[in-house]
Design a protein around this motif. Structure first.
Motif, PDB file in Angstrom:
ATOM      1  N   TRP A  65      22.289  24.618 -41.438  1.00 25.18           N
ATOM      2  CA  TRP A  65      23.686  24.820 -41.811  1.00 25.18           C
ATOM      3  C   TRP A  65      24.252  23.591 -42.493  1.00 25.18           C
ATOM      4  O   TRP A  65      24.552  22.588 -41.852  1.00 25.18           O
ATOM      5  CB  TRP A  65      24.502  25.168 -40.556  1.00 25.18           C
ATOM      6  N   ARG A  66      24.379  23.667 -43.817  1.00 21.58           N
ATOM      7  CA  ARG A  66      24.973  22.605 -44.624  1.00 21.58           C
ATOM      8  C   ARG A  66      25.849  23.249 -45.695  1.00 21.58           C
ATOM      9  O   ARG A  66      25.522  23.216 -46.882  1.00 21.58           O
ATOM     10  CB  ARG A  66      23.880  21.749 -45.253  1.00 21.58           C
ATOM     11  N   PRO A  67      26.958  23.869 -45.294  1.00 23.48           N
ATOM     12  CA  PRO A  67      27.764  24.617 -46.265  1.00 23.48           C
ATOM     13  C   PRO A  67      28.329  23.762 -47.396  1.00 23.48           C
ATOM     14  O   PRO A  67      28.506  24.262 -48.505  1.00 23.48           O
ATOM     15  CB  PRO A  67      28.875  25.234 -45.417  1.00 23.48           C
ATOM     16  N   HIS A  68      28.582  22.480 -47.138  1.00 18.72           N
ATOM     17  CA  HIS A  68      29.089  21.602 -48.190  1.00 18.72           C
ATOM     18  C   HIS A  68      28.052  21.402 -49.294  1.00 18.72           C
ATOM     19  O   HIS A  68      28.386  20.994 -50.395  1.00 18.72           O
ATOM     20  CB  HIS A  68      29.532  20.257 -47.607  1.00 18.72           C
ATOM     21  N   GLU A  69      26.774  21.711 -48.991  1.00 20.60           N
ATOM     22  CA  GLU A  69      25.698  21.649 -49.982  1.00 20.60           C
ATOM     23  C   GLU A  69      25.264  23.051 -50.409  1.00 20.60           C
ATOM     24  O   GLU A  69      24.281  23.210 -51.122  1.00 20.60           O
ATOM     25  CB  GLU A  69      24.492  20.894 -49.407  1.00 20.60           C
ATOM     26  N   VAL A  92      22.737  34.436 -33.959  1.00 17.24           N
ATOM     27  CA  VAL A  92      22.639  33.438 -35.029  1.00 17.24           C
ATOM     28  C   VAL A  92      23.005  32.067 -34.477  1.00 17.24           C
ATOM     29  O   VAL A  92      24.079  31.892 -33.901  1.00 17.24           O
ATOM     30  CB  VAL A  92      23.548  33.790 -36.226  1.00 17.24           C
ATOM     31  N   VAL A  93      22.089  31.115 -34.664  1.00 16.29           N
ATOM     32  CA  VAL A  93      22.300  29.728 -34.266  1.00 16.29           C
ATOM     33  C   VAL A  93      22.363  28.891 -35.536  1.00 16.29           C
ATOM     34  O   VAL A  93      21.393  28.820 -36.280  1.00 16.29           O
ATOM     35  CB  VAL A  93      21.151  29.217 -33.366  1.00 16.29           C
ATOM     36  N   CYS A  94      23.515  28.283 -35.800  1.00 17.50           N
ATOM     37  CA  CYS A  94      23.655  27.376 -36.936  1.00 17.50           C
ATOM     38  C   CYS A  94      23.318  25.969 -36.459  1.00 17.50           C
ATOM     39  O   CYS A  94      23.879  25.491 -35.475  1.00 17.50           O
ATOM     40  CB  CYS A  94      25.066  27.428 -37.500  1.00 17.50           C
ATOM     41  N   MET A  95      22.388  25.323 -37.167  1.00 18.26           N
ATOM     42  CA  MET A  95      21.931  23.978 -36.820  1.00 18.26           C
ATOM     43  C   MET A  95      22.407  23.024 -37.913  1.00 18.26           C
ATOM     44  O   MET A  95      21.994  23.155 -39.060  1.00 18.26           O
ATOM     45  CB  MET A  95      20.410  23.934 -36.733  1.00 18.26           C
ATOM     46  N   ALA A  96      23.260  22.073 -37.560  1.00 23.11           N
ATOM     47  CA  ALA A  96      23.857  21.190 -38.561  1.00 23.11           C
ATOM     48  C   ALA A  96      23.685  19.725 -38.196  1.00 23.11           C
ATOM     49  O   ALA A  96      23.643  19.368 -37.025  1.00 23.11           O
ATOM     50  CB  ALA A  96      25.342  21.506 -38.694  1.00 23.11           C
ATOM     51  N   SER A  97      23.600  18.900 -39.216  1.00 25.93           N
ATOM     52  CA  SER A  97      23.553  17.449 -39.000  1.00 25.93           C
ATOM     53  C   SER A  97      24.938  16.891 -38.763  1.00 25.93           C
ATOM     54  O   SER A  97      25.088  15.869 -38.107  1.00 25.93           O
ATOM     55  CB  SER A  97      22.932  16.760 -40.217  1.00 25.93           C
ATOM     56  N   VAL A  98      25.943  17.553 -39.302  1.00 28.88           N
ATOM     57  CA  VAL A  98      27.321  17.113 -39.184  1.00 28.88           C
ATOM     58  C   VAL A  98      28.136  18.268 -38.616  1.00 28.88           C
ATOM     59  O   VAL A  98      27.967  19.403 -39.017  1.00 28.88           O
ATOM     60  CB  VAL A  98      27.892  16.703 -40.558  1.00 28.88           C
ATOM     61  N   ALA A  99      29.030  17.942 -37.716  1.00 32.94           N
ATOM     62  CA  ALA A  99      29.866  18.977 -37.096  1.00 32.94           C
ATOM     63  C   ALA A  99      31.326  18.741 -37.438  1.00 32.94           C
ATOM     64  O   ALA A  99      32.124  18.393 -36.586  1.00 32.94           O
ATOM     65  CB  ALA A  99      29.660  18.977 -35.590  1.00 32.94           C
ATOM     66  N   SER A 100      31.660  18.946 -38.692  1.00 31.57           N
ATOM     67  CA  SER A 100      33.072  18.832 -39.056  1.00 31.57           C
ATOM     68  C   SER A 100      33.793  20.087 -38.579  1.00 31.57           C
ATOM     69  O   SER A 100      33.195  21.151 -38.415  1.00 31.57           O
ATOM     70  CB  SER A 100      33.228  18.687 -40.573  1.00 31.57           C
ATOM     71  N   ARG A 101      35.056  19.952 -38.359  1.00 33.42           N
ATOM     72  CA  ARG A 101      35.868  21.096 -37.923  1.00 33.42           C
ATOM     73  C   ARG A 101      35.740  22.245 -38.926  1.00 33.42           C
ATOM     74  O   ARG A 101      35.581  23.400 -38.547  1.00 33.42           O
ATOM     75  CB  ARG A 101      37.324  20.663 -37.774  1.00 33.42           C
ATOM     76  N   ASP A 102      35.781  21.948 -40.231  1.00 35.84           N
ATOM     77  CA  ASP A 102      35.678  22.987 -41.253  1.00 35.84           C
ATOM     78  C   ASP A 102      34.323  23.698 -41.201  1.00 35.84           C
ATOM     79  O   ASP A 102      34.245  24.917 -41.336  1.00 35.84           O
ATOM     80  CB  ASP A 102      35.881  22.400 -42.655  1.00 35.84           C
ATOM     81  N   ARG A 108      31.699  29.980 -37.442  1.00 33.44           N
ATOM     82  CA  ARG A 108      32.323  30.920 -36.506  1.00 33.44           C
ATOM     83  C   ARG A 108      32.926  32.108 -37.242  1.00 33.44           C
ATOM     84  O   ARG A 108      32.706  33.262 -36.883  1.00 33.44           O
ATOM     85  CB  ARG A 108      33.406  30.196 -35.709  1.00 33.44           C
ATOM     86  N   ASP A 109      33.668  31.834 -38.311  1.00 33.68           N
ATOM     87  CA  ASP A 109      34.361  32.896 -39.040  1.00 33.68           C
ATOM     88  C   ASP A 109      33.412  33.801 -39.817  1.00 33.68           C
ATOM     89  O   ASP A 109      33.755  34.944 -40.115  1.00 33.68           O
ATOM     90  CB  ASP A 109      35.411  32.296 -39.977  1.00 33.68           C
ATOM     91  N   LEU A 110      32.223  33.307 -40.132  1.00 34.18           N
ATOM     92  CA  LEU A 110      31.222  34.149 -40.800  1.00 34.18           C
ATOM     93  C   LEU A 110      30.363  34.920 -39.799  1.00 34.18           C
ATOM     94  O   LEU A 110      29.530  35.720 -40.201  1.00 34.18           O
ATOM     95  CB  LEU A 110      30.337  33.310 -41.728  1.00 34.18           C
ATOM     96  N   GLY A 111      30.561  34.653 -38.490  1.00 42.14           N
ATOM     97  CA  GLY A 111      29.886  35.462 -37.484  1.00 42.14           C
ATOM     98  C   GLY A 111      28.754  34.812 -36.733  1.00 42.14           C
ATOM     99  O   GLY A 111      27.960  35.500 -36.093  1.00 42.14           O
ATOM    100  N   ALA A 112      28.650  33.487 -36.767  1.00 38.80           N
ATOM    101  CA  ALA A 112      27.606  32.808 -35.989  1.00 38.80           C
ATOM    102  C   ALA A 112      27.912  32.935 -34.499  1.00 38.80           C
ATOM    103  O   ALA A 112      29.069  32.961 -34.095  1.00 38.80           O
ATOM    104  CB  ALA A 112      27.518  31.336 -36.365  1.00 38.80           C
TER     105      ALA A 112
END
Length: 179
Positions: A65-69, A92-102, A108-112
């Protein structure tokens, strides 16, 4: 690890992983295979994972999960909203290096179901897979949202307002994912 009685049995689960980093893909593949799922499919990009999800059902999908990229949202949208997906209600498990609020709110809003930050332990990843797979919430299909029902939040606010201050803790992420 398998001898711990507190773990759920993953031997009847089908797990899909989408991770772009070859290094992390290798580590995560070994890790998830150690949980002994019935099947495990690994993909290096969203298009490969989308093709897999259109072909056969899965119980849980782990998404880099890197939506900014631009990495992750396309796959999550496909899972939740595309009629070609064989498992629109998969965990669905989103795995991210950064956990910004956005980033957390977007997942969450896309259904994870779950959001976890890297690095994480084997126990933490397994726990997140189990929550997404074995403790699913009611599934909601509405005009503006498709995914697990977020109206189960039990937390109450007790403390100082901390929005916008520093990285989110896993506890804060879990609370946000709850609704």
């Amino acid at each position: 690890m398998q001898s711990n009685a507190s773990f759920q049995d993953l031997t009847k689960t089908d797990i899909v992983l989408m991770e772009e980093s070859s290094y992390l893909r290798s580590i995560l593949t070994q890790l998830v295979k150690s949980f002994l799922p019935r099947s495990f499919d690994m993909h290096q990009d969203e298009n490969g994972a989308i093709s897999r999800m259109a072909f056969a059902p899965a119980d849980c999908v782990l998404i880099d999960w890197r939506p900014h990229e631009g990495v992750g949202p396309k796959l999550l949208k496909f899972i939740r909203r595309n009629t070609d997906c064989q498992s629109p209600e998969a965990g669905v498990v989103c795995m991210a290096s950064v956990a910004s609020r956005d980033s957390v709110m977007m997942a969450r809003d896309l259904g994870a179901n779950v959001y976890v930050t890297k690095p994480f332990s084997a126990t933490e990843l397994r726990s997140k897979i189990e929550v997404a797979t074995f403790a699913p919430r009611d599934f909601v299909v509405a005009e503006g949202y498709v995914g697990p029902d977020r109206r189960h939040r039990k937390a109450s606010f007790d403390g100082n307002e901390r929005r916008g201050h520093g990285p989110l803790t896993q506890s804060e992420i879990d609370s946000m994912m709850a609704g």
